[in-house]
Scaffold this active site. Structure first.
Site, mmCIF file in Angstrom:
data_model
loop_
_atom_site.group_PDB
_atom_site.id
_atom_site.type_symbol
_atom_site.label_atom_id
_atom_site.label_comp_id
_atom_site.label_asym_id
_atom_site.label_seq_id
_atom_site.Cartn_x
_atom_site.Cartn_y
_atom_site.Cartn_z
ATOM 1 N N LYS A 172 0.047 4.525 -0.165
ATOM 2 C CA LYS A 172 -0.570 5.554 0.486
ATOM 3 C C LYS A 172 -0.195 6.620 -0.316
ATOM 4 C CE LYS A 172 0.074 3.342 4.843
ATOM 5 N NZ LYS A 172 0.071 3.354 6.427
ATOM 6 N N GLU A 177 -6.833 4.629 7.871
ATOM 7 C CA GLU A 177 -6.487 6.122 7.650
ATOM 8 C C GLU A 177 -7.708 6.566 7.088
ATOM 9 O OE1 GLU A 177 -2.736 5.443 5.537
ATOM 10 O OE2 GLU A 177 -1.771 4.799 7.370
ATOM 11 N N SER A 184 3.638 -2.564 10.205
ATOM 12 C CA SER A 184 5.002 -2.490 10.591
ATOM 13 C C SER A 184 5.780 -3.917 9.964
ATOM 14 C CB SER A 184 5.570 -1.977 11.816
ATOM 15 O OG SER A 184 5.191 -0.858 12.139
ATOM 16 N N HIS A 221 -9.416 1.318 4.589
ATOM 17 C CA HIS A 221 -7.997 1.379 5.409
ATOM 18 C C HIS A 221 -8.229 2.248 6.938
ATOM 19 C CE1 HIS A 221 -3.934 2.380 6.586
ATOM 20 N NE2 HIS A 221 -3.480 1.412 5.995
ATOM 21 N N ASN A 227 0.985 -1.190 0.068
ATOM 22 C CA ASN A 227 -0.137 -0.001 -0.041
ATOM 23 C C ASN A 227 0.975 1.335 -0.147
ATOM 24 O OD1 ASN A 227 -1.739 2.050 0.679
ATOM 25 N ND2 ASN A 227 -2.314 1.327 2.625
ATOM 26 N N GLU A 240 -5.164 -4.805 10.473
ATOM 27 C CA GLU A 240 -4.112 -3.785 10.813
ATOM 28 C C GLU A 240 -4.434 -3.151 11.978
ATOM 29 O OE1 GLU A 240 -2.166 -2.814 6.762
ATOM 30 O OE2 GLU A 240 -3.852 -1.411 7.140
ATOM 31 N N GLY A 272 2.943 2.212 10.911
ATOM 32 C CA GLY A 272 3.935 2.923 10.609
ATOM 33 C C GLY A 272 4.661 3.536 11.978
HETATM 34 P P1 13P Z 1 3.203 0.078 7.639
HETATM 35 O O1 13P Z 1 3.858 -0.872 6.890
HETATM 36 O O2 13P Z 1 4.130 1.259 7.090
HETATM 37 O O3 13P Z 1 3.216 -0.197 9.073
HETATM 38 O O4 13P Z 1 1.761 0.362 7.061
HETATM 39 C C1 13P Z 1 0.842 -0.627 7.251
HETATM 40 C C2 13P Z 1 -0.190 -0.205 6.458
HETATM 41 O O5 13P Z 1 -1.223 0.883 6.953
HETATM 42 C C3 13P Z 1 -0.691 -0.838 5.159
HETATM 43 O O6 13P Z 1 -2.084 -0.814 4.839
#
Ligand code: 13P
Length: 244
Positions: free
Chosen positions: A14, A100, A204, A98, A12, A168, A174
């Site tokens: 982002k 976010e 992560s 997601h 992903n 997640e 992150g």
């Molecule tokens: P990270 O791997 O940067 O922690 O992000 C995970 C994520 O949100 C994947 O959709």
């Protein structure tokens, strides 16, 4: 039932990589992953890079998914993109829900389920995300949150061969604080009891922890953020779990 036969590793991106960077990345990734068996790889660029990414990956088994999709095909929905448009742009699937999107853009269990349902009806594969906040885990509410989030999807969709879930935990995204394999397995087993589809772990994931996470019986793949932005670290995750 072959959900665990081939692990899925989805990157992903982002809000990273416009069309130029996407072409450079995908061209290099196609070469780097050539001949790799036993793993399915997906990249999820921003909307504007979908066409460039899918053109650069034509002939490669690496597939291109979007990061979100609207629940109607057309209409007065400024800033949204529909599944039929994503297909035309070269995507064959999409992420929905997601954390976010839920945290910053107002997505709810209901809108996530509607997005997933319409994308599946239109012919896209779907990765629908769920996961608890840190405060929810600390309050012992992880199970309750997952039952609510997955329950909404299960009620709207039911099992579907093009549906994948992603667990997640928000506190692991992150932060470098990956869930332990035991924490991931416990959550995945709970989710599996509600909706029996493949379940990715996200939060992560790195080349050095992917294999252990995916060795858990109910972890069928990974949704990778930061470590998917470099060809070498994304490919190293694919290498680590291929055939595992
Ligand atoms: P990270 O791997 O940067 O922690 O992000 C995970 C994520 O949100 C994947 O959709």
């Amino acid at each position: 039932m072959d959900r665990r036969a081939i692990p899925l590793i989805a990157g992903n991106w982002k809000l990273f990589k416009g069309p130029g960077e996407a072409v450079a990345f995908c061209s290099a990734l196609a070469v780097r992953l050539e001949g790799l068996a036993g793993v399915a790889a997906v990249v999820c660029p921003p909307y504007v890079s979908l066409g460039a990414a899918s053109a650069a990956l034509s002939g490669s088994p690496v597939r291109v998914f979007a990061q979100n999709a609207h629940w109607q095909e057309t209409g007065a929905f400024t800033g949204e993109i529909s599944p039929v448009m994503l297909l035309e742009a070269g995507a064959v699937g999409t992420i929905v829900g997601h954390s976010e999107r839920r945290q910053h853009f107002g997505d709810t269990d209901d809108t996530v389920a509607r997005r997933a349902a319409h994308a599946l009806e239109t012919g896209l594969d779907v990765i629908a995300c769920v996961g608890e906040l840190e405060a929810e885990r600390e309050a012992g509410r992880t199970g309750e949150v997952l039952r609510r989030q997955v329950g909404a999807l299960a009620a709207a969709l039911g099992p579907n061969e093009r549906l994948t879930l992603a667990y997640e935990p928000v506190w692991a995204i992150g932060t470098g604080r990956t869930a332990t394999p035991e924490q991931a397995q416990e959550a995945h087993a709970l989710i599996r009891g509600l909706l029996d589809v493949p379940i990715l772990y996200g939060g992560s994931v790195k080349p050095d922890n992917a294999a252990e996470l995916l060795s858990q019986p109910d972890v069928d793949g990974a949704l990778v953020g930061g470590a998917s932005l470099e060809v070498e670290s994304f490919a190293a995750i694919c290498d680590a779990v291929a055939g595992g």
